[in-house]
Design an enzyme around this catalytic site. Structure first.
Site, PDB file in Angstrom:
ATOM      1  CG  HIS A 173      93.988  22.305  -6.195  1.00  0.00           C
ATOM      2  ND1 HIS A 173      95.012  21.836  -5.413  1.00  0.00           N
ATOM      3  CD2 HIS A 173      93.291  21.221  -6.599  1.00  0.00           C
ATOM      4  CE1 HIS A 173      94.945  20.512  -5.352  1.00  0.00           C
ATOM      5  NE2 HIS A 173      93.904  20.113  -6.071  1.00  0.00           N
ATOM      6  CD  GLU A 217      96.750  24.741  -4.649  1.00  0.00           C
ATOM      7  OE1 GLU A 217      95.705  25.092  -4.065  1.00  0.00           O
ATOM      8  OE2 GLU A 217      96.911  23.594  -5.108  1.00  0.00           O
ATOM      9  CB  CYS A 234      92.744  18.811  -2.937  1.00  0.00           C
ATOM     10  SG  CYS A 234      92.408  17.618  -4.244  1.00  0.00           S
TER      11      CYS A 234
END
Lengths: 1081, 358
Positions: free
Chosen positions: B332, B334, B248
């Protein structure tokens, strides 16, 4: 397709593809497959591929002209599919769009090497994958390999081992007896003591028992997953069941997206779904069902369907994502990223819809239609249809949905006549009234916690329902609408309260003044500027601009998403609502055809409907789709915004028809026959008086209010008599009674059902032919008609009867007279549009039974057999645009159409599979043949009958039926079939020199016994004719009929139909049946 | 309960609703997110610093707020130690929540953290305004207590959310230097789960002379050009060969350090359903996103190439060095909240790290 600029980008596409449909609508396999098949056909057509469809369901949209290139109205069974393959030589086949019927047929063809033999490629998901998911054990092993959990079970043969198994699996457990039907001997246990008792009981039924971990009460969650050949995956939608595990997902209220799952739970299950679909190798769409522990993140995979399903149709409508269309494209070899999102037209199909609303699916049951069936809902599906409601909050969606179900409910609260003798029992053992028992419980002071303990419905849902109940409590403390705080009124509307509910609570209106009161509420509400707003369903929560025509209304809003044209160049068509017994896919066909005609005639088409199983609610069939209620309130809301040229109420069945007068009173322009005249046909008194004026005969009848009056009337006409309420579609609570005690017993029930209307008693004419016409009239002039006869005598509901078109066994005189009566009535009622009439004929005496000034169940059937689209014509009449009067008549046809009914008794445990004046079929097929027997055999095979090869069990009831079946019995014997008959029937046949073995009654302790013949499949066809038309059949006959259903042996309970079927399979061999597409006739 | 509140936008739009959470006014940049789950995660995501978050999904608060549990110095179920947003705008608030893992309501949590919420807002109408006019400043006014508009992009938000001290997580063999520009907890969790020891350092910490096996540049709020110190440090280490992974804001900072340019998107990408394509393949993934700025692909320097592209609007979704073990994603991997489809990128990174050590 509206997108005419489409260009195919794939090379090496097959030139011709075969698609298998799902056949007749039945419980568990209904309209959703018309939707999925239609979408698939459109997807292929867009690619320039020739399509061939096999589907005997003639009432579907997918079997209409211009959808598939060739349509075969033939059974979806290996024999017929192979015949079509031989003839059509397709290069590819799609199996995933016709439900379990198509899938099973496809697997069988694959296993017998037919696809290899004719070099046909199965497009999409490989057959091996389908087979893997269908076999429980194989499936569980595959999931185990990839560390995905399924419910654990251990098979044991004694109590000691059961205890050991319990130690391994942990409580709670469920014990099942192996190899038994209907869950005999199974039970839950929470400790060693209960285990011993339950296991001992189970072992008394079977020498093997299954000890399985119990996940009853867990949350049930589903994901719709899509995968392409590049292994790209998306989940289109997840859904959460309101009812916890233990209730079939088809029986449960379902919410999308899930409401009580955290991000972690949502994505854990999502990731698992993708893992599973990748391992299985699905190319296209697949559905994964989970149980999720309400107290941890533990889960089990319950089921995977490697095909389009009811849930995928729901997911498609819930999100706006055209799942079936995309699945078909993936089957051809596209990647998800290579297909455009047909809603935005700019972004790709590779994305996951983001919803900014909530949808609620609610099942529709018709259990009242069946004798003997249990009202409890559980692990098997009994519902016959469903609705989907859209709202900005759960309360709004569920209240809309409960109204949409169309069984007289007005929402979660405000329903009359709901008394539960034992609320606690009702909550613990849910029935089709479960949701209302919760309202009742709140009323009795139960807390959310108490209800949770009894139902295991997540507290979140219960709290929301409590909120509805609390608002209702606030509302009833007011007596005048003017005293109601604007805030509260607005809150009530936001939480889905209808004007009707508010009128009932605040104005305390009863049946007499409610219609007026709800308009008073409406007027007041509008004066306070409390109005609904129109919102779009755009698949991505407004993130990008979308050109979507998919709309709903909500009170949680401050602006409309769309601008209204207000140019009077649109036409609103009201759809059919939930599928139910008596109104299903045929009215969707009518609606879609009306919409097409509206478009072709230069108007914009607007449809209002809320059934997620329909094609009429597809994004590409109309200019604007309002997925919302068909109540006076909502229809007025929409019409006031759209200002259309007018409204068509005559193509969606009884729901729109019933709105016509009230809409008209509100100054809404109804296109076609005037509402006064619609009422003139619907209102029994008015209609009868009109027939008398016209000198048209009708069975004698009287509308009566006391038993004494009824007795006097019955003296006059004699038994049997038909007893029924007026203003119903499929004859709910209608019955034929043969004697005084039956009459009295029945009257109590019928009177209770229809307080508003007195009981109507009519003379019942036995052994009369029933004849129908479907027709179109323009300002009172009948411009075309189709006349058909029933195989069964009157007394079998017209929706259950087998229909022959054109008629084969009528006098010309009869036909001529019926046509004349049709013309007279069309003239008298000044009909403009479609209508249907039913007649009795006995010795050329014609009596009118009823007239419906609207499209009928048989419109698609006669339209397709006659190849004259009656709905298109009727719509042109209603729009007052030019049309050509069709010149074709029934005498010009060289072929014959047979419409046969599909029953779903196997799904309805204990229901008596006998036909009567109340409709009980769930679907139908229509097959075309060169001869009567050609057509009838195809039709009967299409609804699941099989030609007997071994033996036939006959129990032929009254003398007249015995006579009817003499010839056919003899023919079967000559053909070499072993005949068995119950004692009386056996004697009768022997007297007529037919060789037969006596089969003893179920309750006789002698062999051969009827039950053992059925259970051991010594007979593969049962004919059991009830002795009279009333309820209370002898137990023995019921046992024979029910056993035939439970052991999957074909059963016929009507002598004339039995005879027709027997003649057809004797006279014509299955290999001689003509294999012709509809355009070859 | 039920106090009136309003949302005022800088273009003059006023939307009236009802107050929940903290009954005080607040200002910030108004952004919308189309996710249907994951409000505890979103609200604690430091990338939302200074922003008023609009949820397009109408029903919020359903499953309450999870119990606070700590594992390896990190709160589980949350992405940082506190609520990062300046305000929350929704359609329908669920006062009654239901979940086994919850121990307080969203309302209560917002109150404790002094963050105002406003419900009964037509969030779809609001989203359309933001979509058409672009992200803009706004304020939630409760009880008519007016406050000034506030533009968070003028501040160095990263400095506000970054750690002030060095913290070490995990005991794995791979030593990962993590430059915290506003890191989400799950990035640290995913790294430590892959045999790593994570050394979390402040955004402006000079790591260029430190010893480590891999460098991680985290997500974070605001305009990337404000992070001059991080960019300067990065431009030094991209001359070396130690593996780097950025997510990001990390993607943007690596781009800026290598000479590319960033720009502000009209209304950003904030959702759980963003489609990205691995460049020059047919591999597509659904990703979780939360960013208002992007990298201009046309400005990538010679040594770099796009790695992922957004299938909706063709914007840059990641880049990689043509020869060295450096890569980054705009989305993202994650997740939390959102889909976990691209979690494999953490495996790829650790693989690079381990390979480079040999």
């Amino acid at each position: 397709m509206k997108n005419s600029t489409y260009k195919s980008t794939l090379k090496n596409l097959p030139k011709k593809v075969l698609i298998l449909g799902s056949g007749a609508l039945k419980i568990g396999e209904a309209g959703e497959f018309d939707y999925s098949g239609s979408q698939a056909l459109k997807a292929l057509k867009e690619e320039g591929i020739k399509t061939v469809l096999i589907n005997p369901n003639i009432a579907t949209v997918q079997t209409s002209e211009d959808i598939a290139d060739k349509v075969y109205f033939l059974p979806v069974t290996p024999h017929f599919v192979e015949e079509v393959i031989k003839k059509e030589k397709p290069e590819g086949i799609l199996l995933a769009f016709g439900g379990q019927t198509a899938l099973n047929c496809g697997v069988e063809l694959y296993q017998t090497g037919i696809f290899d033999k004719y070099k046909i490629e199965v497009l999409g998901t490989p057959v091996q994958t389908i087979m893997d998911t269908e076999d429980r054990e194989v499936f569980a092993n595959i999931l185990r390999e990839i560390d995905v959990k399924t419910p654990q079970s251990i098979a044991v043969t004694n109590i000691e081992d059961a205890r050991k198994a319990a130690g391994k699996l942990g409580y709670p457990l469920i014990i099942r007896a192996a190899f038994t039907l209907g869950g005999q001997g199974s039970g839950f246990c929470n400790n060693d003591d209960e285990l011993e008792k339950t296991a001992a009981n189970a072992l008394s039924f079977s020498n093997q028992i299954i000890v399985e971990e119990s996940i009853k009460g867990w949350k049930e969650v589903e994901y719709e997953v899509v995968r392409d050949k590049y292994d790209n995956c998306i989940t289109v939608c997840n859904m959460e069941n309101f009812d916890p595990l233990g209730i079939h997902t088809g029986e449960s209220i379902v919410i999308a997206p899930s409401q009580t799952l955290t991000n972690s739970e949502y994505h854990k299950l999502r990731a698992l779904a993708i893992k599973i679909i990748r391992r299985l190798g699905v190319v296209g769409e697949c559905n994964v069902q989970y149980a999720l522990d309400p107290y941890s993140e533990d889960y089990r995979v319950i089921e995977v369907n490697a095909r389009l399903s009811r849930s995928s149709a729901l997911a498609s409508k819930a999100t706006g994502y055209p799942l079936a269309f995309v699945a078909a494209k993936l089957g051809l070899g596209y990647g998800l990223h290579q297909i455009k999102n047909s809603v935005t037209k700019t972004t790709p199909a590779f994305f996951e819809p983001a919803l900014d609303y909530v949808v609620c699916k609610i099942p529709r049951w018709d259990l009242n239609k069946f004798n003997g069936v249990s009202k409890e809902i559980g692990s098997s599906m009994k519902s016959v249809g469903e609705v989907m409601a859209i709202g900005k909050n759960f309360e709004e969606a569920i209240q809309k949905g409960l109204r949409m179900i169309g069984q007289g409910m007005h929402g979660f609260v405000g329903n009359r006549d709901l008394d539960f003798a034992d609320v606690e029992k009702e909550l613990t053992n849910p029935t089709d009234m479960r949701i209302f028992s919760i309202a009742n419980a709140f009323n009795e002071g139960y807390t959310v916690e108490q209800i949770y303990e009894l139902t295991k419905i997540d507290r979140w849902f219960l709290e929301k329902l409590k909120n509805i109940f609390d608002i209702h409590t606030k509302l009833i403390s007011f007596n005048k609408i003017e005293n109601l705080h604007t805030e509260l009124l607005k809150e009530a509307k936001i939480r889905g309260f209808s004007d009707f509910q508010i009128a009932r609570f605040v104005l305390k209106s009863d049946e007499n003044d409610i219609s007026e009161s709800l308009l008073k509420v409406r007027k007041y509400r509008k004066s306070k500027n409390i109005l609904p707003f129109v919102k779009q369903i755009d698949t991505l929560a407004a993130e990008y601009p979308a050109q979507t025509n998919y709309l709903y209304l909500t009170y949680s809003g401050t602006e409309h998403d769309v601008e209204f044209a207000n140019d009077g160049k649109s036409v609103v068509v009201l759809g059919s609502g939930a599928y139910r017994i008596g109104s299903s896919v045929e009215f969707d066909w009518c609606t879609v055809n009306a919409l097409n005609t509206v478009n072709k005639s230069g108007y914009r088409s607007i449809v209002i409907n809320y059934n997620p199983e329909t094609v009429s609610t597809d994004y590409d069939v109309c200019d604007l789709l309002y997925f919302d209620e068909l109540t006076l309130e909502r229809v007025l809301d929409i019409i006031e915004l759209e200002n259309p040229k007018g409204v068509i109420v005559s193509v969606g069945g009884q729901i729109p028809n019933n709105l016509s007068v009230r809409l008209h009173t509100q100054g809404i322009k109804i296109l076609g026959t005037s509402p006064e005249n619609i009422d003139g046909a619907e209102n029994r008194q008015k209609f009868s008086a009109m027939l008398d004026r016209l000198n048209i005969d009708q069975p004698r009848w009287k509308e009566l209010t006391s038993i004494e009056d009824i007795n006097v009337f019955v003296e006059e006409v004699g038994f049997p008599v038909l007893v029924r309420p007026s203003y119903v579609l499929s004859g709910a609570a209608m019955n034929v009674v043969s004697n005084k005690s039956e009459l009295e017993h029945f009257l109590l029930m019928a009177a209770k059902v229809s307080k508003q209307y007195p009981v109507v008693v009519s003379e019942f004419i036995e052994n009369a032919k029933e004849i129908e016409i479907d027709a179109v009239s323009d300002k009172g002039k009948m411009i075309t008609y189709a006349l058909s006869e029933h195989i069964e005598f009157a007394g079998v509901h017209s929706g259950d009867a087998t229909m022959v078109f054109p008629p084969q066994k009528l006098y010309f005189e009869t036909i001529r007279r019926i046509k004349k009566i049709g013309k007279q009535i069309a003239q008298a009622l000044q009909i403009s549009g479609p209508f249907n009439m039913q007649f009795l004929a006995k010795d050329n005496d014609i009596k009118v039974i009823e007239c419906n000034v609207r499209a009928s169940r048989s419109m698609p059937f006669v339209s397709k057999v006659l190849k004259t689209n009656l709905i298109e014509l009727a719509t042109k009449v209603m729009l007052e645009v030019d049309y050509e009067i069709p010149q074709k008549s029934i005498f010009d046809l060289d072929h014959i159409g047979i419409k046969a009914s599909q029953f779903s008794f196997s799904r309805l445990a204990k229901a008596d599979p006998v036909l009567g004046v109340d409709m009980s079929s769930t679907g139908e097929v229509g097959c075309i043949g060169d001869s009567y027997y050609d057509a009838i055999l195809k039709a009967m095979l299409s609804v699941g009958y099989k030609i007997p090869k071994k033996g036939v069990l006959l129990s032929t009831g009254p003398v007249r039926s015995k006579m009817e079946l003499i010839n056919s019995s003899r023919m079967m014997q000559e053909k070499g079939l072993e005949l068995y008959a119950t004692p009386g029937t056996a004697n009768f046949l022997r007297e007529n020199n037919i060789e037969v073995k006596t089969a003893y009654w179920p309750d006789e302790n002698k062999t051969p016994n009827c039950l053992e013949l059925i259970k051991n499949k010594i007979v593969d066809f049962v004919v059991n004719i009830p002795k009279n038309l009333s309820e209370g059949e002898l137990n023995n006959d019921y046992t024979i009929r029910r056993s035939a259903i439970d052991f999957n042996v074909p059963l016929i309970t009507n002598a004339r139909l039995a005879s027709a079927f027997i003649y057809s399979f004797i006279k014509i061999d299955i290999n001689e049946l003509s294999i012709k597409s509809s355009d070859e006739y | 309960m039920n106090k009136t509140a309003k949302l005022v936008l800088e273009d003059g739009t006023i939307l009236k609703g009802k107050s929940f959470g903290y009954a005080g006014s607040s200002a910030g940049e108004v952004v919308f997110n189309t996710a249907m789950t994951g409000y505890p995660e979103s609200l604690t995501d430091p990338s939302y610093k200074g922003q008023i978050l609009v949820a397009t999904y109408p029903l919020i608060g359903n499953y309450g707020i999870p119990k606070k549990k700590t594992e390896d110095k990190l709160l589980t179920d949350f992405e940082s130690d506190k609520i990062q947003i300046s305000g929350l705008v929704i359609s329908d608030y669920s006062y009654e929540y239901s979940h086994w893992n919850a121990n307080e309501s969203l309302d209560n949590w917002l109150k404790t953290n002094k963050i105002p919420g406003i419900y009964a807002i037509d969030t779809r109408a609001l989203t359309k305004i933001l979509r058409e006019k672009g992200t803009m400043l706004g304020k939630i006014i409760v009880n008519e207590q007016d406050t000034d508009f506030y533009d968070p992009n003028k501040d160095n938000l990263v400095a506000q959310v970054s750690t002030k001290e060095i913290i070490t997580y995990g005991t794995g063999k791979n030593k990962i230097m993590l430059v915290d520009c506003g890191v989400k907890n799950n990035i640290i969790r995913e790294l430590t789960a892959r045999n790593s020891t994570v050394i979390r350092v402040p955004w402006d910490y000079d790591f260029t002379k430190e010893e480590y096996d891999g460098l991680f540049i985290t997500n974070g709020p605001g305009d990337p050009v404000k992070c001059e110190a991080t960019i300067n440090n990065l431009s030094k280490v991209i001359e070396k060969d130690t593996p780097i992974f950025g997510i990001c804001l990390g993607n943007q900072l690596m781009a800026l350090a290598s000479g590319a340019k960033s720009y502000k998107l009209k209304y950003g990408h904030r959702s759980h359903n963003q489609p990205v394509l691995l460049c020059n393949t047919n591999k597509a993934y659904i990703s979780s996103q939360n960013h208002g700025f992007a990298i201009d692909n046309d400005t990538l320097s010679e040594d770099w190439q796009p790695l992922f592209v957004n299938l909706n609007d063709d914007t840059n979704e990641g880049m990689k060095h043509k020869t060295k073990p450096f890569f980054s994603t705009q989305f993202h991997p994650e997740a939390t909240g959102g889909p976990t489809d691209t979690m494999f990128l953490f495996d790829d990174f650790i693989e690079m790290v381990e390979k480079n050590k040999k």
